[in-house]
Enzyme design. Structure first.
Site, PDB file in Angstrom:
ATOM      1  N   SER A 200       0.951  -1.274  -0.199  1.00  0.00           N
ATOM      2  CA  SER A 200      -0.030   0.000  -0.100  1.00  0.00           C
ATOM      3  C   SER A 200       0.876   1.188  -0.192  1.00  0.00           C
ATOM      4  O   SER A 200       2.053   1.183   0.288  1.00  0.00           O
ATOM      5  CB  SER A 200      -0.843  -0.005   1.111  1.00  0.00           C
ATOM      6  OG  SER A 200      -0.054   0.067   2.656  1.00  0.00           O
ATOM      7  N   LYS A 201       0.293   2.278  -0.196  1.00  0.00           N
ATOM      8  CA  LYS A 201       0.818   3.565  -0.298  1.00  0.00           C
ATOM      9  C   LYS A 201       1.534   4.032   1.007  1.00  0.00           C
ATOM     10  O   LYS A 201       2.723   4.342   1.387  1.00  0.00           O
ATOM     11  CB  LYS A 201      -0.439   4.826  -0.390  1.00  0.00           C
ATOM     12  CG  LYS A 201       0.189   6.065  -0.777  1.00  0.00           C
ATOM     13  CD  LYS A 201      -0.848   6.841  -1.276  1.00  0.00           C
ATOM     14  CE  LYS A 201      -1.417   7.380   0.146  1.00  0.00           C
ATOM     15  NZ  LYS A 201      -2.276   8.795   0.173  1.00  0.00           N
ATOM     16  N   ARG A 202       1.103   3.406   2.200  1.00  0.00           N
ATOM     17  CA  ARG A 202       1.648   3.850   3.461  1.00  0.00           C
ATOM     18  C   ARG A 202       2.856   2.964   3.592  1.00  0.00           C
ATOM     19  O   ARG A 202       3.612   3.364   4.426  1.00  0.00           O
ATOM     20  CB  ARG A 202       0.217   3.353   4.369  1.00  0.00           C
ATOM     21  CG  ARG A 202       0.109   4.464   5.446  1.00  0.00           C
ATOM     22  CD  ARG A 202      -0.905   4.326   6.286  1.00  0.00           C
ATOM     23  NE  ARG A 202      -2.373   4.537   5.541  1.00  0.00           N
ATOM     24  CZ  ARG A 202      -3.429   4.002   5.551  1.00  0.00           C
ATOM     25  NH1 ARG A 202      -3.536   2.722   6.367  1.00  0.00           N
ATOM     26  NH2 ARG A 202      -4.495   4.319   5.150  1.00  0.00           N
TER      27      ARG A 202
ATOM     28  N   GLY B  73       4.973   2.308   1.499  1.00  0.00           N
ATOM     29  CA  GLY B  73       5.922   3.114   0.907  1.00  0.00           C
ATOM     30  C   GLY B  73       6.514   4.293   1.807  1.00  0.00           C
ATOM     31  O   GLY B  73       7.638   4.284   2.066  1.00  0.00           O
ATOM     32  N   GLU B  74       5.523   4.985   2.290  1.00  0.00           N
ATOM     33  CA  GLU B  74       5.800   5.802   3.117  1.00  0.00           C
ATOM     34  C   GLU B  74       6.522   5.408   4.580  1.00  0.00           C
ATOM     35  O   GLU B  74       7.563   6.041   5.043  1.00  0.00           O
ATOM     36  CB  GLU B  74       4.562   6.735   3.776  1.00  0.00           C
ATOM     37  CG  GLU B  74       4.131   7.795   2.737  1.00  0.00           C
ATOM     38  CD  GLU B  74       2.676   7.750   2.899  1.00  0.00           C
ATOM     39  OE1 GLU B  74       2.003   7.446   4.024  1.00  0.00           O
ATOM     40  OE2 GLU B  74       1.920   8.327   1.736  1.00  0.00           O
TER      41      GLU B  74
END
Ligand code: GLU
Length: 506
Positions: A265-267, A269-270
């Protein structure tokens, strides 16, 4: 295959494009090109609540950056235009009506409150999540449960309604997925999905079937998360009388978190410090920014190559493929069923490989914005030379500044790195050499090296004594390409200045 192959990428413009989305584009593209078919881009924007400003343009830019241009799209047009579902709104109603007429769909007048009540009322310990389905539909407000006159009245007085599919009880729906093989579903477990919403817009379920049919799609690739909806779509193809034209389905495996646990998920990556979106994205509703592979310094060719390998291989050890080679070699039977773990180190490895293939001129052009952003000089000739010198040290184009800033700006020199072993002999050596090179007529690295060595001998010094200090004087640290090449590129004045500054600071 007798029909011309036609595939489609059908994104909903709801935000930035996740790398899984770009991989879906890529597999569509490769399959279409491999079979000499058409690649259609259809924008699925029927859910007005999820529509996000700018997301559609972002999709076009991504495809352009990756070099995966569709043959037909809202921008390009084509024989089946319009390609934006919101502009096709008028087309869907008749099919929903046809399904009502044949008894496969019905009007439902329930309010959000009614639906909530149903969920509470039918909830039991063994049935924790009641749905609108064969178990509950007769207790709800719809054209199956109400008397015909009542239905007519509700329709006539403009009561808002949706149209739902009537899922049959106890049927088995089967199809052969191109990746997963035989799939079978029990229709009793699937709810009566909404096909047409109260605003007259179709839901994804109706729109995808109608548009795949009208656009003559032969093969449909989509994410694995759509597998549970497949029985609804299969039944719609059948009920609309189009079964013979149904595309072959391929549900693509998920791209997983690096540890293999769940969807990337995008999270993630963060959290782990790598991009998940293709390009930078800013959510206009929240102002949240998400970094993209492009801005991180990935080359589109590397990005495409690494995505191809997330779920597919050629059956050989080969890892580097040009787009053309991928087109030639791609086959859906080599797409894995299981999810593909995303490995950022491997992604960077691909990028490094592709950077090495760039000419110095190409790299200079790509690096220019990074150099400019740091206020570095925009001297093209210098940029090209530096590109050649530091290329092999780069993993991301954005590393250019970190690896080469001292060519463009006088670096901060930390004298403590030299101080420990500094003495009068070394000082005398550097002063003498600086004077000597100030008078040199040809400024070139071999001549510089020769004079450096000669001067060294005169002072009774060894390379181990003075080479590293010279590097630290010119670079500011213990890294970088050949030190005499650095001197050649930064020029006489700057080299001499850096040596003098260093001596003064010691
Ligand atoms: N609009 C759907 C999505 O964005 C497309 C799924 C499909 O390709 O059928 O996921």
């Amino acid at each position: 295959m007798s029909n011309k192959v036609r595939v489609r990428f059908a994104p909903s413009p709801t935000g930035g494009l996740h790398l899984g989305g770009v991989r879906t584009v890529l597999y569509n593209y490769l399959f279409a090109r491999h079979h000499g078919g058409d690649f259609v881009l259809r924008i699925e924007d029927t859910d007005q609540n999820r529509y996000v400003e700018g997301a559609e343009e972002y999709i076009y830019k991504c495809l352009e950056w990756c070099g995966l241009e569709p043959d037909e799209s809202p921008l390009k047009g084509g024989p089946h235009a319009p390609y934006r579902q919101s502009e096709r709104k008028h087309l869907y109603y008749q099919y929903a009506q046809q399904l009502i007429d044949s008894g496969h769909a019905y009007y439902a007048f329930d309010t959000p409150g009614d639906l909530e009540r149903m969920r509470q009322e039918f909830k039991t310990d063994s049935h924790t999540n009641p749905q609108y389905d064969h178990m509950t539909r007769m207790q709800m407000k719809n054209s199956l449960s109400l008397a015909p006159e009542e239905v007519i009245e509700l329709l006539n007085n403009g009561t808002p309604y949706v149209i739902r599919i009537k899922m049959p009880l106890g049927e088995k729906v089967k199809f052969t997925d191109m990746i997963r093989g035989e799939m079978e579903f029990d229709t009793s477990l699937v709810d009566d999905k909404v096909l047409l919403k109260a605003d007259g817009m179709p839901t994804y379920h109706l729109a995808v079937v109608v548009d795949d049919y009208l656009m003559k799609i032969t093969h449909a690739f989509r994410g694995e998360e759509w597998l549970p909806s497949a029985p609804v779509h299969l039944l719609l193809w059948k009920y609309l009388g189009w079964e013979a034209s149904m595309p072959q389905w391929a549900h693509l495996p998920l791209i997983l978190k690096p540890d293999g646990h769940g969807k990337l998920s995008k999270r993630d990556g963060e959290r782990l410090g790598f991009p998940v979106f293709a390009m930078n994205w800013m959510d206009p509703r929240t102002g949240d920014k998400t970094e993209g592979f492009r801005e991180k310094g990935f080359l589109p060719e590397a990005f495409v190559n690494l995505l191809a390998m997330l779920g597919w291989n050629a059956g050989t050890e080969q890892e580097i493929f040009s787009l053309q080679e991928l087109v030639e070699k791609f086959s859906i039977d080599r797409v894995h069923k299981g999810g593909a773990k995303f490995d950022y180190e491997k992604a960077k490895w691909y990028n490094h490989q592709y950077i090495q293939r760039l000419s110095d001129e190409q790299l200079a052009t790509l690096a220019e914005p990074y150099v400019e952003a740091h206020g570095g000089s925009d001297n093209r000739e210098m940029l090209v030379k530096v590109a050649g010198l530091i290329k092999e040290r780069l993993t991301l184009v954005g590393d250019f500044w970190e690896q080469g800033h001292f060519f463009f700006q006088t670096p901060e020199m930390d004298a403590s790195q030299i101080k420990d072993k500094w003495n009068d002999t070394k000082k005398a050596f550097f002063e003498a050499w600086a004077t000597e090179i100030s008078g040199m007529s040809t400024w070139e690295h071999t001549a510089l090296e020769q004079s450096f060595n000669a001067q060294m001998e005169k002072h009774g010094l060894k390379k181990g004594d003075v080479l590293l200090p010279l590097r630290i004087m010119l670079v500011g640290g213990k890294y970088g390409p050949g030190v005499f090449m650095i001197a050649e590129v930064i020029g006489k004045e700057e080299t001499v200045k850096r040596i003098h500054n260093a001596i003064a600071a010691l």
